[in-house]
Design an enzyme around this catalytic site. Structure first.
Site, mmCIF file in Angstrom:
data_model
loop_
_atom_site.group_PDB
_atom_site.id
_atom_site.type_symbol
_atom_site.label_atom_id
_atom_site.label_comp_id
_atom_site.label_asym_id
_atom_site.label_seq_id
_atom_site.Cartn_x
_atom_site.Cartn_y
_atom_site.Cartn_z
ATOM 1 N N ASN A 223 -45.736 5.493 14.686
ATOM 2 C CA ASN A 223 -46.335 4.886 15.871
ATOM 3 C C ASN A 223 -46.992 5.973 16.713
ATOM 4 O OD1 ASN A 223 -44.250 5.960 17.793
ATOM 5 N ND2 ASN A 223 -42.923 4.653 16.546
ATOM 6 N N ASP A 292 -38.740 0.011 13.900
ATOM 7 C CA ASP A 292 -37.801 -1.088 13.670
ATOM 8 C C ASP A 292 -37.504 -1.279 12.190
ATOM 9 O OD1 ASP A 292 -37.558 -1.746 16.383
ATOM 10 O OD2 ASP A 292 -39.397 -2.928 16.319
ATOM 11 N N LYS A 302 -46.979 9.849 -5.356
ATOM 12 C CA LYS A 302 -47.985 9.204 -4.520
ATOM 13 C C LYS A 302 -48.398 7.867 -5.127
ATOM 14 C CE LYS A 302 -52.676 9.742 -2.735
ATOM 15 N NZ LYS A 302 -53.879 10.607 -2.683
ATOM 16 N N PRO A 324 -31.360 0.918 11.596
ATOM 17 C CA PRO A 324 -30.226 0.757 12.518
ATOM 18 C C PRO A 324 -30.704 0.799 13.966
ATOM 19 C CG PRO A 324 -30.212 2.953 11.526
ATOM 20 C CD PRO A 324 -31.239 2.153 10.786
ATOM 21 N N ASP A 325 -30.082 0.015 14.816
ATOM 22 C CA ASP A 325 -30.425 -0.042 16.238
ATOM 23 C C ASP A 325 -29.618 1.043 16.954
ATOM 24 O OD1 ASP A 325 -30.639 -0.672 18.979
ATOM 25 O OD2 ASP A 325 -31.145 -2.734 18.482
ATOM 26 N N ILE A 326 -30.270 2.134 17.272
ATOM 27 C CA ILE A 326 -29.573 3.310 17.796
ATOM 28 C C ILE A 326 -28.955 3.021 19.159
ATOM 29 C CG2 ILE A 326 -29.872 5.691 18.558
ATOM 30 C CD1 ILE A 326 -32.116 5.933 16.460
ATOM 31 N N PHE A 342 -35.446 2.388 26.841
ATOM 32 C CA PHE A 342 -36.857 2.274 27.184
ATOM 33 C C PHE A 342 -37.467 1.145 26.364
ATOM 34 C CE2 PHE A 342 -36.362 6.009 29.525
ATOM 35 C CZ PHE A 342 -37.547 6.355 30.165
ATOM 36 N N LYS A 356 -33.658 -7.688 26.519
ATOM 37 C CA LYS A 356 -33.166 -6.527 25.772
ATOM 38 C C LYS A 356 -31.981 -5.884 26.482
ATOM 39 C CE LYS A 356 -34.887 -2.227 23.686
ATOM 40 N NZ LYS A 356 -36.095 -1.374 23.460
ATOM 41 N N LYS A 360 -28.474 -5.898 24.361
ATOM 42 C CA LYS A 360 -27.952 -4.615 23.888
ATOM 43 C C LYS A 360 -26.909 -4.015 24.820
ATOM 44 C CE LYS A 360 -32.056 -3.510 21.200
ATOM 45 N NZ LYS A 360 -32.984 -2.461 20.741
#
Length: 419
Positions: A223, A292, A302, A324-326, A342, A356, A360
């Protein structure tokens, strides 16, 4: 409560950024400070004593050998007069002199004779800032209790681009006087001069930057995160007294010096690094833009076009699996630290952020609308809303440095509420 005037010695060394100091004097005096400018010989090549006297209302000092002033040991009297010493700009030479206790001019002599808080705003070429000798000097000054303001990053007078720009005058004034944001001076009755560091003794774990999820040995999914906001948070927390550990994804931006750093590439690596560290920390701030999803399999060679086509000519189908959702994993721990997340949103910003926060089980979430031009990813500015379960605080567009300082103050307040 009205802010009380503060006596600030403003040392100006010989860098091109010295031309900004008349505005810095204006910004400080507009907030109630009394400013005494002190010039080096080289600084006189960039800014005149006449202009500084006009905006400060005080005769400018520029020599350790002024017979009239030194008849009564004027440099000692100046040092005693000051509530704070601010050096802006501070060149590489000035930093070296301060770090090594050299006193060849009035500014460096005042530094040694001064017992008030010291703020230094570095300004130099990006290569000079990154040089190991400069970084050693910076670490020495930090160890001596000097508070570094910046530097910022961007275009430089020499044509280079990178870290080394002096922060803007409004940012420096806000940092020294503790007014929160440039151009907005809420009357909190608090200031930074002589105040204790609000995160002293606190251990802070921060993630920053993007992650890269490999497709094959050449390609990856990622990203646009630059890491700038996370690095600004790490520096703000360090300046607030915290011991900071930074888990950093791949980025081209130079992270702040003097902070323990763990480099990772993928989301899984970042998750594992955080889990290995978090038990030893009081605060976790998840600033990183973590992917995600990642490819279910990583090709050993390649991927070629001929091998990648499906029944639809020219197409490629990727199977992705969830990372995994840290942040959620940290918040689910039996004894979690204070957890700050964030969120970068493009629509229904507050609604999605609150969802969120609840889902969480975060203590605080910082949300920004990255669809707005000029803020968020890759930029030097940001705007955000700080959300807890029972409050919202909107922060208008400002530098990421200032926004980071605002987040750190909110973190400190939440820790105080916890007791």
């Amino acid at each position: 409560m009205a802010k009380q005037p503060k006596n600030i010695l403003l040392g100006i060394s010989g860098g091109i950024a010295a031309y900004k100091t008349p505005q810095l004097v204006r910004d400080l005096t507009a907030q109630g400070a009394t400013v005494q400018p002190v010039l080096t010989r080289a600084a006189r090549e960039f800014v005149t004593a006449t202009s500084l006297q006009a905006v400060s209302g005080r005769p400018v000092r520029d020599s350790l050998w002024d017979p009239a002033a030194e008849a009564a040991m004027g440099h000692i009297e100046l040092a005693r007069w000051a509530d704070a010493l601010l050096i802006a700009p501070a060149t590489a030479q000035c930093l070296a002199q301060l770090a090594n206790g050299l006193a060849p001019d009035l500014i460096t002599t005042l530094y040694l004779a001064n017992t008030a808080p010291v703020f230094v705003a570095p300004a130099m070429n990006q290569a000079m800032w990154s040089h190991p000798a400069t970084q050693r000097n910076v670490e020495c000054l930090r160890a001596d209790g000097v508070q570094l303001l910046g530097p910022g990053e961007g275009d430089q007078a020499c044509g280079d681009v990178g870290p080394g720009r002096m922060l803007e005058p409004a940012e420096i004034a806000a940092a020294v006087l503790g007014d929160g944001t440039a151009g907005h001076t809420p009357d909190t009755g608090e200031d930074n001069i002589g105040s204790e560091q609000p995160l002293a003794g606190v251990r802070c774990l921060i993630t920053a930057g993007p992650t890269r999820e490999a497709l094959d040995p050449v390609r990856y999914l990622s990203n646009r995160s630059s890491g700038k906001q996370g690095f600004a948070l790490a520096e703000a927390a360090r300046q607030a007294g915290a011991a900071v550990t930074l888990v950093c994804g791949p980025t081209r931006v130079e992270p702040p010096a003097g902070i323990r750093r763990i480099d990772v590439i993928s989301a899984v690596e970042m998750h594992d690094a955080v889990q290995a560290e978090v038990a030893n920390h009081d605060v976790f701030i998840g600033v990183a833009a973590v992917a995600d999803y990642r490819p279910a399999t990583v090709a050993e060679q390649k991927i070629k076009k001929t091998a990648a086509t499906t029944e639809r000519a020219g197409g490629l189908t990727l199977e992705l699996v969830e990372n995994p959702d840290i942040i959620a994993a940290v918040a689910r721990r039996p004894k979690p630290p204070l957890v700050v997340g964030f969120a970068a949103e493009t629509e229904r910003t507050i609604e999605h952020a609150r969802a969120k926060l609840e889902r969480k089980k975060l203590d605080l979430i910082v949300v920004n609308d990255v669809s707005q031009p000029g803020i968020g990813f890759a930029g030097d500015d940001n705007a955000a809303t700080l959300i807890t379960r029972d409050s919202e605080e909107a922060l208008s567009r400002q530098s990421k440095t200032l926004l980071a300082a605002a987040v750190v103050r909110r973190v400190a307040a939440l820790l105080a509420e916890r007791g």
